[in-house]
Write a protein that holds these residues in place. Structure first.
Motif, PDB file in Angstrom:
ATOM      1  N   LEU A   1     -85.744  10.811  15.511  1.00  0.00           N
ATOM      2  CA  LEU A   1     -87.034   9.822  15.893  1.00  0.00           C
ATOM      3  C   LEU A   1     -87.426   8.977  14.989  1.00  0.00           C
ATOM      4  O   LEU A   1     -87.730   7.545  15.154  1.00  0.00           O
ATOM      5  CB  LEU A   1     -87.965  10.736  16.119  1.00  0.00           C
ATOM      6  CG  LEU A   1     -88.058  11.322  17.797  1.00  0.00           C
ATOM      7  CD1 LEU A   1     -89.185  12.233  17.978  1.00  0.00           C
ATOM      8  CD2 LEU A   1     -87.962  10.165  18.660  1.00  0.00           C
ATOM      9  N   ARG A   2     -87.341   9.351  13.754  1.00  0.00           N
ATOM     10  CA  ARG A   2     -87.884   8.392  12.368  1.00  0.00           C
ATOM     11  C   ARG A   2     -86.886   7.264  12.388  1.00  0.00           C
ATOM     12  O   ARG A   2     -87.340   5.956  12.244  1.00  0.00           O
ATOM     13  CB  ARG A   2     -87.707   9.028  11.234  1.00  0.00           C
ATOM     14  CG  ARG A   2     -88.432   8.475  10.007  1.00  0.00           C
ATOM     15  CD  ARG A   2     -87.501   7.945   9.011  1.00  0.00           C
ATOM     16  NE  ARG A   2     -86.633   8.944   8.425  1.00  0.00           N
ATOM     17  CZ  ARG A   2     -85.449   8.714   7.630  1.00  0.00           C
ATOM     18  NH1 ARG A   2     -85.128   7.400   7.358  1.00  0.00           N
ATOM     19  NH2 ARG A   2     -84.803   9.814   6.873  1.00  0.00           N
TER      20      ARG A   2
ATOM     21  N   ALA B   1     -87.671   4.829  15.072  1.00  0.00           N
ATOM     22  CA  ALA B   1     -88.812   3.958  14.957  1.00  0.00           C
ATOM     23  C   ALA B   1     -88.679   3.082  13.777  1.00  0.00           C
ATOM     24  O   ALA B   1     -89.164   1.940  14.129  1.00  0.00           O
ATOM     25  CB  ALA B   1     -90.039   4.980  14.465  1.00  0.00           C
TER      26      ALA B   1
ATOM     27  N   GLN C   1     -96.709   9.550  20.003  1.00  0.00           N
ATOM     28  CA  GLN C   1     -96.846   7.971  20.316  1.00  0.00           C
ATOM     29  C   GLN C   1     -97.372   7.390  19.037  1.00  0.00           C
ATOM     30  O   GLN C   1     -96.998   6.392  18.605  1.00  0.00           O
ATOM     31  CB  GLN C   1     -97.405   7.667  21.636  1.00  0.00           C
ATOM     32  CG  GLN C   1     -97.492   6.116  21.672  1.00  0.00           C
ATOM     33  CD  GLN C   1     -97.863   5.888  23.125  1.00  0.00           C
ATOM     34  OE1 GLN C   1     -97.536   6.311  24.003  1.00  0.00           O
ATOM     35  NE2 GLN C   1     -98.787   4.940  23.344  1.00  0.00           N
TER      36      GLN C   1
ATOM     37  N   PHE D   1     -95.117   7.674  16.064  1.00  0.00           N
ATOM     38  CA  PHE D   1     -93.993   6.633  16.170  1.00  0.00           C
ATOM     39  C   PHE D   1     -94.496   5.090  15.753  1.00  0.00           C
ATOM     40  O   PHE D   1     -93.933   4.579  15.089  1.00  0.00           O
ATOM     41  CB  PHE D   1     -93.645   6.694  17.415  1.00  0.00           C
ATOM     42  CG  PHE D   1     -92.204   6.217  17.897  1.00  0.00           C
ATOM     43  CD1 PHE D   1     -91.022   6.867  17.764  1.00  0.00           C
ATOM     44  CD2 PHE D   1     -91.974   4.965  18.146  1.00  0.00           C
ATOM     45  CE1 PHE D   1     -89.673   6.628  17.937  1.00  0.00           C
ATOM     46  CE2 PHE D   1     -90.543   4.405  18.248  1.00  0.00           C
ATOM     47  CZ  PHE D   1     -89.411   5.182  18.425  1.00  0.00           C
TER      48      PHE D   1
ATOM     49  N   GLY E   1     -93.768   3.078  12.749  1.00  0.00           N
ATOM     50  CA  GLY E   1     -92.767   1.983  12.979  1.00  0.00           C
ATOM     51  C   GLY E   1     -93.445   0.518  12.203  1.00  0.00           C
ATOM     52  O   GLY E   1     -92.714  -0.302  12.197  1.00  0.00           O
TER      53      GLY E   1
ATOM     54  N   PHE F   1     -92.406  14.703  12.967  1.00  0.00           N
ATOM     55  CA  PHE F   1     -91.731  14.440  13.938  1.00  0.00           C
ATOM     56  C   PHE F   1     -91.046  15.680  14.430  1.00  0.00           C
ATOM     57  O   PHE F   1     -90.760  16.241  15.766  1.00  0.00           O
ATOM     58  CB  PHE F   1     -90.596  13.328  13.882  1.00  0.00           C
ATOM     59  CG  PHE F   1     -90.980  11.914  14.113  1.00  0.00           C
ATOM     60  CD1 PHE F   1     -92.027  11.813  14.938  1.00  0.00           C
ATOM     61  CD2 PHE F   1     -90.560  10.947  13.175  1.00  0.00           C
ATOM     62  CE1 PHE F   1     -92.482  10.298  15.219  1.00  0.00           C
ATOM     63  CE2 PHE F   1     -91.284   9.655  13.254  1.00  0.00           C
ATOM     64  CZ  PHE F   1     -91.997   9.466  14.145  1.00  0.00           C
TER      65      PHE F   1
END
Length: 231
Positions: free
Chosen positions: A112-113, A116, A142, A145, A149, A167
């Motif tokens: 996920l990182r 992002a 969310q 993220f 990001g 995460f």
């Protein structure tokens, strides 16, 4: 889920009823003889029905009782069935107006990182109707993220390990609720609405994060082919 616009309500044809009865019987682990015994009809009646031959109203009511349906006229009344022509039209519309994005299951926070870091824009949504607890977990995901990001280039290597951990905790908490997440990225060409010049277009990496039950995670998601941005 099938769009209600492509559904017709009508009585099953004899071949359709044959397929339904055979499938219900097999789900029960019954032979034709067993079903005949439970329904108190002859084995020949079941054989004829499952071969697509006509059957009487009383026979269909008897079979509904054998399968423990509360409504004994289940096989006599209308069923919601797809209209093939409208289903084809709807499939063609979906192909025309949307694009498929390959997704994979997110099991590590690092996955996920990295998404992002790549995302210029993103969408986090759920296939199911989430519980309040799951909805709160997705909202937290969310926020993380988005926050990471926006300024990921300011993080040190050690800081990124902490992001991975955050995460990972969110992924694990969702799994404890029976929920998994999948994600994928689409590179889309965007054009400013205020300009018709090709020079006014640019590319965005759009990340889609989708939650669903662990036993129903999709392998692709379909998203609008033409997104509109009001710059």
């Amino acid at each position: 889920m099938i769009n209600s616009d492509v559904i017709d309500y009508r009585r099953l044809t004899d071949p359709e009823l044959a397929a339904v009865i055979a499938e219900l019987r097999k789900e029960k682990g019954w032979t034709q003889e067993t079903l005949a015994e439970i329904a108190r009809v002859s084995p020949r009646t079941i054989q004829r029905l499952e071969s697509g031959q006509p059957s009487s109203i009383d026979t269909r009511r008897t079979l509904a009782a054998a399968f423990d349906f509360d409504d004994l006229d289940t096989f006599n009344g209308p069923w919601p069935l797809p209209n093939i022509e409208r289903l084809k039209e709807e499939s063609a519309r979906i192909e025309r107006e949307t694009v498929a994005v390959d997704v994979q299951q997110m099991v590590k926070g690092k996955q996920l990182r990295k998404l992002a870091e790549r995302a210029h824009s993103f969408l986090i949504t759920s296939i199911d109707d989430p519980t309040d607890n799951v909805e709160a977990l997705l909202a937290s995901l969310q926020d993380c993220f988005c926050e990471y990001g926006d300024c990921h280039d300011l993080y040190s290597a050690r800081d990124k390990l902490e992001v991975d951990r955050q995460f990972q905790e969110q992924i694990d908490e969702l799994r404890m609720q029976g929920i998994g997440i999948v994600a994928g990225c689409r590179r889309a060409r965007m054009r400013l609405k205020s300009s018709q010049s090709s020079d006014a277009s640019f590319f965005l990496d759009i990340v889609y994060v989708v939650s669903a039950s662990l036993d129903a995670l999709p392998q692709i998601v379909r998203v609008p082919r033409n997104d509109s941005f009001g710059f």
